[in-house]
Design a protein around this motif. Structure first.
Motif, PDB file in Angstrom:
ATOM      1  N   MET A   1     -60.872  -6.912  36.605  1.00 35.24           N
ATOM      2  CA  MET A   1     -59.933  -7.415  37.607  1.00 35.24           C
ATOM      3  C   MET A   1     -58.552  -6.838  37.328  1.00 35.24           C
ATOM      4  SD  MET A   1     -61.134 -11.404  37.839  1.00 35.24           S
ATOM      5  CE  MET A   1     -60.466 -11.805  36.233  1.00 35.24           C
ATOM      6  N   ASN A   2     -58.057  -6.057  38.253  1.00 33.36           N
ATOM      7  CA  ASN A   2     -56.736  -5.452  38.142  1.00 33.36           C
ATOM      8  C   ASN A   2     -55.811  -5.999  39.221  1.00 33.36           C
ATOM      9  OD1 ASN A   2     -57.724  -3.777  36.047  1.00 33.36           O
ATOM     10  ND2 ASN A   2     -58.340  -2.206  37.529  1.00 33.36           N
ATOM     11  N   SER A   3     -54.524  -5.817  39.012  1.00 33.94           N
ATOM     12  CA  SER A   3     -53.517  -6.260  39.991  1.00 33.94           C
ATOM     13  C   SER A   3     -53.732  -7.714  40.403  1.00 33.94           C
ATOM     14  CB  SER A   3     -53.547  -5.353  41.227  1.00 33.94           C
ATOM     15  OG  SER A   3     -53.314  -4.007  40.884  1.00 33.94           O
ATOM     16  N   LEU A   4     -53.924  -8.558  39.429  1.00 32.28           N
ATOM     17  CA  LEU A   4     -54.161  -9.975  39.719  1.00 32.28           C
ATOM     18  C   LEU A   4     -52.946 -10.587  40.396  1.00 32.28           C
ATOM     19  CD1 LEU A   4     -56.047 -10.770  36.457  1.00 32.28           C
ATOM     20  CD2 LEU A   4     -56.923 -11.234  38.745  1.00 32.28           C
ATOM     21  N   ASN A   5     -53.215 -11.447  41.371  1.00 31.29           N
ATOM     22  CA  ASN A   5     -52.132 -12.051  42.135  1.00 31.29           C
ATOM     23  C   ASN A   5     -52.323 -13.570  42.190  1.00 31.29           C
ATOM     24  OD1 ASN A   5     -53.758 -12.801  44.469  1.00 31.29           O
ATOM     25  ND2 ASN A   5     -53.806 -10.620  44.985  1.00 31.29           N
ATOM     26  N   PRO A   6     -51.350 -14.294  42.724  1.00 35.43           N
ATOM     27  CA  PRO A   6     -51.423 -15.758  42.722  1.00 35.43           C
ATOM     28  C   PRO A   6     -52.577 -16.339  43.547  1.00 35.43           C
ATOM     29  CG  PRO A   6     -49.162 -15.039  42.939  1.00 35.43           C
ATOM     30  CD  PRO A   6     -50.012 -13.815  43.066  1.00 35.43           C
ATOM     31  N   GLN A   7     -53.284 -15.519  44.325  1.00 37.50           N
ATOM     32  CA  GLN A   7     -54.447 -16.004  45.078  1.00 37.50           C
ATOM     33  C   GLN A   7     -55.747 -15.888  44.283  1.00 37.50           C
ATOM     34  OE1 GLN A   7     -51.975 -14.036  46.863  1.00 37.50           O
ATOM     35  NE2 GLN A   7     -51.292 -16.135  47.285  1.00 37.50           N
ATOM     36  N   ASP A   8     -55.671 -15.286  43.104  1.00 42.70           N
ATOM     37  CA  ASP A   8     -56.880 -15.059  42.312  1.00 42.70           C
ATOM     38  C   ASP A   8     -57.241 -16.169  41.320  1.00 42.70           C
ATOM     39  OD1 ASP A   8     -55.913 -11.617  42.130  1.00 42.70           O
ATOM     40  OD2 ASP A   8     -57.463 -12.511  43.416  1.00 42.70           O
ATOM     41  N   PRO A   9     -56.344 -17.054  40.916  1.00 43.57           N
ATOM     42  CA  PRO A   9     -56.719 -18.075  39.929  1.00 43.57           C
ATOM     43  C   PRO A   9     -57.863 -18.962  40.408  1.00 43.57           C
ATOM     44  CG  PRO A   9     -54.342 -17.987  40.168  1.00 43.57           C
ATOM     45  CD  PRO A   9     -54.924 -17.109  41.229  1.00 43.57           C
ATOM     46  N   ALA A  10     -58.832 -19.177  39.526  1.00 43.11           N
ATOM     47  CA  ALA A  10     -60.008 -19.969  39.855  1.00 43.11           C
ATOM     48  C   ALA A  10     -60.889 -20.010  38.617  1.00 43.11           C
ATOM     49  CB  ALA A  10     -60.771 -19.348  41.025  1.00 43.11           C
ATOM     50  N   VAL A  11     -61.930 -20.796  38.702  1.00 41.17           N
ATOM     51  CA  VAL A  11     -63.017 -20.678  37.740  1.00 41.17           C
ATOM     52  C   VAL A  11     -63.974 -19.630  38.302  1.00 41.17           C
ATOM     53  CG1 VAL A  11     -64.915 -21.830  36.566  1.00 41.17           C
ATOM     54  CG2 VAL A  11     -62.783 -23.074  37.006  1.00 41.17           C
ATOM     55  N   TYR A  12     -64.266 -18.638  37.489  1.00 36.82           N
ATOM     56  CA  TYR A  12     -65.146 -17.550  37.900  1.00 36.82           C
ATOM     57  C   TYR A  12     -66.539 -17.781  37.313  1.00 36.82           C
ATOM     58  CZ  TYR A  12     -61.365 -14.859  39.942  1.00 36.82           C
ATOM     59  OH  TYR A  12     -60.341 -14.424  40.759  1.00 36.82           O
ATOM     60  N   TYR A  13     -67.538 -17.686  38.192  1.00 39.77           N
ATOM     61  CA  TYR A  13     -68.925 -17.920  37.811  1.00 39.77           C
ATOM     62  C   TYR A  13     -69.748 -16.654  38.056  1.00 39.77           C
ATOM     63  CZ  TYR A  13     -67.694 -22.881  38.268  1.00 39.77           C
ATOM     64  OH  TYR A  13     -67.115 -24.121  38.146  1.00 39.77           O
ATOM     65  N   CYS A  14     -70.692 -16.408  37.176  1.00 36.04           N
ATOM     66  CA  CYS A  14     -71.659 -15.363  37.499  1.00 36.04           C
ATOM     67  C   CYS A  14     -72.989 -16.011  37.845  1.00 36.04           C
ATOM     68  CB  CYS A  14     -71.811 -14.347  36.365  1.00 36.04           C
ATOM     69  SG  CYS A  14     -72.707 -14.931  34.929  1.00 36.04           S
ATOM     70  N   GLY A  15     -73.721 -15.327  38.692  1.00 37.32           N
ATOM     71  CA  GLY A  15     -75.006 -15.802  39.138  1.00 37.32           C
ATOM     72  C   GLY A  15     -76.037 -14.695  39.100  1.00 37.32           C
ATOM     73  N   ALA A  16     -77.300 -15.098  39.042  1.00 34.14           N
ATOM     74  CA  ALA A  16     -78.416 -14.148  39.011  1.00 34.14           C
ATOM     75  C   ALA A  16     -79.413 -14.526  40.102  1.00 34.14           C
ATOM     76  CB  ALA A  16     -79.100 -14.156  37.646  1.00 34.14           C
ATOM     77  N   GLN A  17     -79.950 -13.507  40.762  1.00 35.99           N
ATOM     78  CA  GLN A  17     -80.907 -13.760  41.836  1.00 35.99           C
ATOM     79  C   GLN A  17     -81.867 -12.594  41.979  1.00 35.99           C
ATOM     80  OE1 GLN A  17     -80.946 -11.946  44.815  1.00 35.99           O
ATOM     81  NE2 GLN A  17     -79.073 -10.772  44.572  1.00 35.99           N
ATOM     82  N   ARG A  18     -82.992 -12.881  42.613  1.00 34.22           N
ATOM     83  CA  ARG A  18     -83.990 -11.838  42.857  1.00 34.22           C
ATOM     84  C   ARG A  18     -84.273 -11.655  44.341  1.00 34.22           C
ATOM     85  NH1 ARG A  18     -88.479 -13.038  38.125  1.00 34.22           N
ATOM     86  NH2 ARG A  18     -87.879 -11.346  36.734  1.00 34.22           N
ATOM     87  N   GLY A  19     -83.399 -12.193  45.176  1.00 38.80           N
ATOM     88  CA  GLY A  19     -83.623 -12.096  46.604  1.00 38.80           C
ATOM     89  C   GLY A  19     -83.103 -10.808  47.200  1.00 38.80           C
ATOM     90  N   LEU A  20     -83.054 -10.799  48.539  1.00 36.01           N
ATOM     91  CA  LEU A  20     -82.630  -9.608  49.267  1.00 36.01           C
ATOM     92  C   LEU A  20     -81.227  -9.745  49.830  1.00 36.01           C
ATOM     93  CD1 LEU A  20     -85.953  -8.833  51.149  1.00 36.01           C
ATOM     94  CD2 LEU A  20     -85.092  -7.828  49.018  1.00 36.01           C
ATOM     95  N   THR A  21     -80.606 -10.887  49.600  1.00 32.71           N
ATOM     96  CA  THR A  21     -79.224 -11.081  50.031  1.00 32.71           C
ATOM     97  C   THR A  21     -78.432 -11.624  48.859  1.00 32.71           C
ATOM     98  OG1 THR A  21     -79.751 -13.288  50.879  1.00 32.71           O
ATOM     99  CG2 THR A  21     -79.812 -11.452  52.444  1.00 32.71           C
ATOM    100  N   TRP A  22     -77.110 -11.439  48.899  1.00 32.23           N
ATOM    101  CA  TRP A  22     -76.332 -11.766  47.708  1.00 32.23           C
ATOM    102  C   TRP A  22     -74.923 -12.235  48.010  1.00 32.23           C
ATOM    103  CZ3 TRP A  22     -79.134  -7.323  48.564  1.00 32.23           C
ATOM    104  CH2 TRP A  22     -78.469  -6.323  49.265  1.00 32.23           C
TER     105      TRP A  22
END
Length: 122
Positions: free
Chosen positions: A82-103
């Motif tokens: 993540m570069n050029s972080l701005n005041p709209q970016d703060p949050a809890v960031y989650y990663c997810g895993a899936q095996r479907g065809l949409t994401w």
């Protein structure tokens, strides 16, 4: 059952950079599409970026050109630079895993990590 553990969050000044990592275990990592989502207080969890099993990458409009998703199948890890972080970016960031065809939707993902906090100071 796949376990996901995010790391790399923290406090950064506006304009700064962070790299998030998400380490996976308990499954065959290369067979999963991986995504990053974020959730700010009082808001819905929203899509940030995804990388498919084949390495195709997708981004939310709000982060295009600033964030880069990548994966290292040998290390069972997905990253979010993540570069050029701005005041709209703060949050809890989650990663997810899936095996479907949409994401792009939260419901597309089967497994989630516990999240890592990103804070941006102005």
């Amino acid at each position: 059952q796949v376990q996901l553990v995010e790391s790399g969050g923290g406090l950064v000044q506006a304009g700064g950079s962070l790299r998030l990592s998400c380490a996976a275990s308990g499954g065959t990592f290369s067979t999963y599409g991986m995504g990053w989502f974020r959730q700010a207080p009082g808001k819905e969890r929203e899509f940030v970026a995804a990388i498919t099993r084949g390495g195709n990458k997708y981004y939310a409009e709000s982060v295009k050109g600033r964030f880069t998703i990548s994966r290292d199948n040998a290390k069972n890890t997905v990253y979010l630079q993540m570069n050029s972080l701005n005041p709209q970016d703060p949050a809890v960031y989650y990663c997810g895993a899936q095996r479907g065809l949409t994401w792009l939707q939260r419901s597309d993902y089967t497994y989630w990590g516990q999240g890592t906090q990103v804070t941006v100071s102005s």
